[in-house]
Design a protein around this motif. Sequence first.
Motif, PDB file in Angstrom:
ATOM      1  N   VAL A  34      -1.713   2.877  -9.057  1.00  0.00           N
ATOM      2  CA  VAL A  34      -0.489   2.424  -8.532  1.00  0.00           C
ATOM      3  C   VAL A  34       0.172   1.430  -9.461  1.00  0.00           C
ATOM      4  O   VAL A  34       1.294   1.653  -9.899  1.00  0.00           O
ATOM      5  CB  VAL A  34      -0.608   2.009  -7.299  1.00  0.00           C
ATOM      6  CG1 VAL A  34       0.851   1.741  -6.792  1.00  0.00           C
ATOM      7  CG2 VAL A  34      -1.059   3.052  -6.030  1.00  0.00           C
ATOM      8  N   ARG A  89      -1.088   9.728  -2.354  1.00  0.00           N
ATOM      9  CA  ARG A  89      -2.382   9.149  -3.044  1.00  0.00           C
ATOM     10  C   ARG A  89      -2.912  10.193  -4.076  1.00  0.00           C
ATOM     11  O   ARG A  89      -3.017   9.898  -5.217  1.00  0.00           O
ATOM     12  CB  ARG A  89      -3.328   8.706  -1.999  1.00  0.00           C
ATOM     13  CG  ARG A  89      -4.598   8.084  -2.768  1.00  0.00           C
ATOM     14  CD  ARG A  89      -5.439   7.491  -1.746  1.00  0.00           C
ATOM     15  NE  ARG A  89      -6.500   7.013  -2.311  1.00  0.00           N
ATOM     16  CZ  ARG A  89      -6.730   5.625  -2.595  1.00  0.00           C
ATOM     17  NH1 ARG A  89      -5.807   4.721  -2.446  1.00  0.00           N
ATOM     18  NH2 ARG A  89      -7.846   5.065  -3.118  1.00  0.00           N
ATOM     19  N   THR A 140       0.963   9.892   3.420  1.00  0.00           N
ATOM     20  CA  THR A 140       0.344   8.960   2.576  1.00  0.00           C
ATOM     21  C   THR A 140      -0.880   9.743   1.564  1.00  0.00           C
ATOM     22  O   THR A 140      -0.876   9.359   0.278  1.00  0.00           O
ATOM     23  CB  THR A 140      -0.251   7.973   3.216  1.00  0.00           C
ATOM     24  OG1 THR A 140       0.815   7.172   4.171  1.00  0.00           O
ATOM     25  CG2 THR A 140      -1.074   6.802   2.320  1.00  0.00           C
ATOM     26  N   ILE A 167      -7.968   7.592   5.222  1.00  0.00           N
ATOM     27  CA  ILE A 167      -6.796   6.880   4.754  1.00  0.00           C
ATOM     28  C   ILE A 167      -6.609   5.594   5.560  1.00  0.00           C
ATOM     29  O   ILE A 167      -6.236   4.512   5.002  1.00  0.00           O
ATOM     30  CB  ILE A 167      -5.656   7.653   5.110  1.00  0.00           C
ATOM     31  CG1 ILE A 167      -5.643   9.006   4.110  1.00  0.00           C
ATOM     32  CG2 ILE A 167      -4.149   6.940   4.907  1.00  0.00           C
ATOM     33  CD1 ILE A 167      -5.454   8.397   2.647  1.00  0.00           C
ATOM     34  N   GLN A 177     -10.865  -1.881  -0.842  1.00  0.00           N
ATOM     35  CA  GLN A 177     -10.206  -0.350  -1.599  1.00  0.00           C
ATOM     36  C   GLN A 177     -11.313   0.568  -2.003  1.00  0.00           C
ATOM     37  O   GLN A 177     -11.033   1.245  -3.125  1.00  0.00           O
ATOM     38  CB  GLN A 177      -8.964  -0.741  -2.311  1.00  0.00           C
ATOM     39  CG  GLN A 177      -7.930  -1.558  -2.001  1.00  0.00           C
ATOM     40  CD  GLN A 177      -6.992  -0.836  -0.863  1.00  0.00           C
ATOM     41  OE1 GLN A 177      -6.394  -0.045  -1.275  1.00  0.00           O
ATOM     42  NE2 GLN A 177      -6.889  -1.246   0.431  1.00  0.00           N
ATOM     43  N   PRO A 236      -5.861   5.656  -7.747  1.00  0.00           N
ATOM     44  CA  PRO A 236      -4.447   6.442  -8.095  1.00  0.00           C
ATOM     45  C   PRO A 236      -3.601   5.398  -9.244  1.00  0.00           C
ATOM     46  O   PRO A 236      -2.494   5.976  -9.373  1.00  0.00           O
ATOM     47  CB  PRO A 236      -3.974   6.235  -6.676  1.00  0.00           C
ATOM     48  CG  PRO A 236      -4.427   4.818  -6.239  1.00  0.00           C
ATOM     49  CD  PRO A 236      -5.821   4.911  -6.658  1.00  0.00           C
ATOM     50  N   ASP A 296       0.776  -1.205  -0.091  1.00  0.00           N
ATOM     51  CA  ASP A 296      -0.023  -0.044   0.008  1.00  0.00           C
ATOM     52  C   ASP A 296       0.868   1.199  -0.116  1.00  0.00           C
ATOM     53  O   ASP A 296       2.152   1.197   0.011  1.00  0.00           O
ATOM     54  CB  ASP A 296      -0.969  -0.080   1.084  1.00  0.00           C
ATOM     55  CG  ASP A 296      -0.416   0.148   2.378  1.00  0.00           C
ATOM     56  OD1 ASP A 296      -0.961  -0.323   3.480  1.00  0.00           O
ATOM     57  OD2 ASP A 296       0.942   0.388   2.491  1.00  0.00           O
ATOM     58  N   LEU A 297       0.326   2.356  -0.290  1.00  0.00           N
ATOM     59  CA  LEU A 297       0.976   3.488  -0.396  1.00  0.00           C
ATOM     60  C   LEU A 297       1.670   4.053   1.022  1.00  0.00           C
ATOM     61  O   LEU A 297       2.528   4.762   0.813  1.00  0.00           O
ATOM     62  CB  LEU A 297       0.156   4.678  -0.865  1.00  0.00           C
ATOM     63  CG  LEU A 297      -0.342   4.565  -2.322  1.00  0.00           C
ATOM     64  CD1 LEU A 297      -1.637   5.635  -2.717  1.00  0.00           C
ATOM     65  CD2 LEU A 297       0.853   4.337  -3.270  1.00  0.00           C
ATOM     66  N   GLN A 303      -3.330  10.249  -8.086  1.00  0.00           N
ATOM     67  CA  GLN A 303      -4.665  10.274  -8.597  1.00  0.00           C
ATOM     68  C   GLN A 303      -4.635  11.305  -9.812  1.00  0.00           C
ATOM     69  O   GLN A 303      -5.401  11.419 -10.949  1.00  0.00           O
ATOM     70  CB  GLN A 303      -5.675  10.807  -7.585  1.00  0.00           C
ATOM     71  CG  GLN A 303      -5.883   9.436  -6.768  1.00  0.00           C
ATOM     72  CD  GLN A 303      -6.774  10.050  -5.434  1.00  0.00           C
ATOM     73  OE1 GLN A 303      -6.598  11.272  -5.043  1.00  0.00           O
ATOM     74  NE2 GLN A 303      -7.499   9.120  -5.224  1.00  0.00           N
TER      75      GLN A 303
END
Length: 734
Positions: free
Chosen positions: A369, A433, A429, A330, A339, A367, A32-33, A437
């Motif tokens: 990722v 994110r 974080t 978050i 998510q 986002p 995760d971020l 985005q």
Amino acid sequence: MEHPVQEWQNYAYNKWLHLPSDDKNKFSTASDLTESFMVCWAQIQQEEEDVLERLCCDLSVKKEPRAVLFYKQEGNKRFGRKQYTAAAALYSKAISHASPHTEEMAICFANRSAVLFHLAHYSVCIEDIEHAQEHGLPERLKSKVLQRQSECLERLKISDPSGGVFPKAEGVDPSKLHNTGKPEVLHLKSNTQLTNAACSLQLHTSSPKGRHLKAIEEIKQGEVLIQEDAFVSVLIPDRNTLSTKRNWDTGITNCELYCHHCLERVIASLPCPYCSFAKYCCQHCMDTAWRQYHCTECSLGEALLTVGVFCQTALRTVLVAGSNKVSELICRIRTSSVQDVTPSQQEVSASGAKYSSDYEAVVNLLPHVEHHKVEFRFLCGWTAAALCKKLCLNKLGEDVGALSLSEKHNMSEDERKCGCSSEPVVFGTAILRHMLQLHCNAQAVMVLQEEQEVPYSSVESQKSSRIATAVFPILSLLNHSCDANTNVSFQGRCATVRASRSIQKGEEVTHCYGPHKLRMSVRERQKLLKAQYFFTCQCDACTQEFASGDTSTDFCCPKCSSPLKGEDELHCPNAACEHRIRKDQLLLQLQHLEHTVSTTREKLQSNHIAESITMLKSCLSEAKEFLSPNHKILGEIYDQLAQAEASKGNWKAAGVHLRRSTRLVELQYGSSSLELGHELFKLAQILFNGFEVADALNTVVRAQQILSMSYGTEHQLVRELQEMKTCLLQLPGI
């Protein structure tokens, strides 16, 4: 401007290359971020802080006392030449550098009030006089300034016997006196699923499309579908004008022309008391901005210019949302297997909850990722960590700065569960994110700006200009199409989505992200969309173009004028000719032609009319030799020729050129496009000035239909067309 200055990008890339393999692997495989952010945070040492500080020194938002005198003197020069608009902007720059409650600031306000008087902005002139008095106007100037105030009141036919606040007597909202217009308030019938949307839209979710909107009833062309205020917006700065390596710049950028909070056009801005960068249209916007985000951003001014608009927009998103909301969402994302924190279509229907234009919708934007290159993700994480470190240092002594992100033994049990260690890691974080985005979900705020092509021209020329980056959660629900059925216009921070054509019941409502079928080839569109938005477009326009297999180009054969076809090597399809030529050779010739056309535009602005006409006619002859008869640059040449002839009062010749330009614009952009509407607006002015009454009236009506469909009936251009129409209808024989 979206991304950090190039030197910071290079530094981050070099840091990534030399990152220990364990850290590099940990970042690349982070689940995760928050984990990604923690890797970056651990790498920010004193050396990195020093590099950022050095880069910040190259950009300045500090108040510079010497700049006050410079800009005041430059304003005086423009005032002496009767260049009042330029003088107002330069006095505003002087005010932004002056310290509050000083004689310098008072005099600058007084000087600007004189300019505003000559521009007939009497209400704003009185406000500036009041500001001058608040900041300590010297006695020697009071009589002259108070005489100006009396003349303003007389011009406005208002008496103020009680000494009360003038704007209230005028019957308008004093907080909006500086603005040139407000968004038309449209009362959309309530949508049970979506805020800020018409009831004709319905939220759907599917595997290939994600969340998207469909019409649940027939929608007419011009119907308003969405009207949404930005969750956050950030004006795009010109870093060059703020560089400490240059002398003070007298150029006027969008940061001087628009309010930094509401994005409305402003003639006389109010500066932030603590920095020279942020400027507002009124005290209300200044106070709102300070309360929501500028109280934090102000001390980070140079750093935010260094790290870029995307990082600043991400930070502002977090600040506007507030620490409690950010922490809650978050942490929920980290502990959720889905998510997804925003209600789905089914959840909305079952619970009666709405998909709202709020932080929940923002944080849930994808986002992507897995699609971003790892080096880009590291740049974003690295930048977010450096900004958070600077934020911590700025708040040294407060809790946010006292906690080391690595000191997990200080976390509460709840914080251990979600992995969040107080504000710094949550903020970091969230910023990371939002930066990811924005790559796919940032919306460019576009406005029409008058283009002063020819001095003293009777024909207004306007261009579309990008002034800000913003986030619109509801607007982001619209999927892309290269031939979209909506268009978007902006008034300040408000986006209005209208149907650009009739939309049938059950049809998806779409928005063009930039690559349009009338502006780019299918291969160019596919390449751009894949690079920026990570999807292969399968809209009807792309499908049909691929199916046709047409390889036609915008170039024509220099021997027989047939359209050339092919990819790298172009060939003439005429069997009697069969001429071949490399595409890059023609592209080089086109580049040279475009440069010449750009040069003639500069000559027009400098009032070298005869020389410009000669050059443009030469460009026209050259263009016809190797370009398609419908190539857009031919339209630009005709447009400039029309401007040149209009500046000489040759309305008939100007009308001939602009009719040709209008025809090309219609072929390129479509019969209901905004581009055609703007071109028809200019043609209407030329025909009006040339007394071609019948043609002028027909052109006005057509322009009015197109522009009102896109902007609404209260837009300035539409109102001007209505005034022309009224005047024409009063002429004999009509």
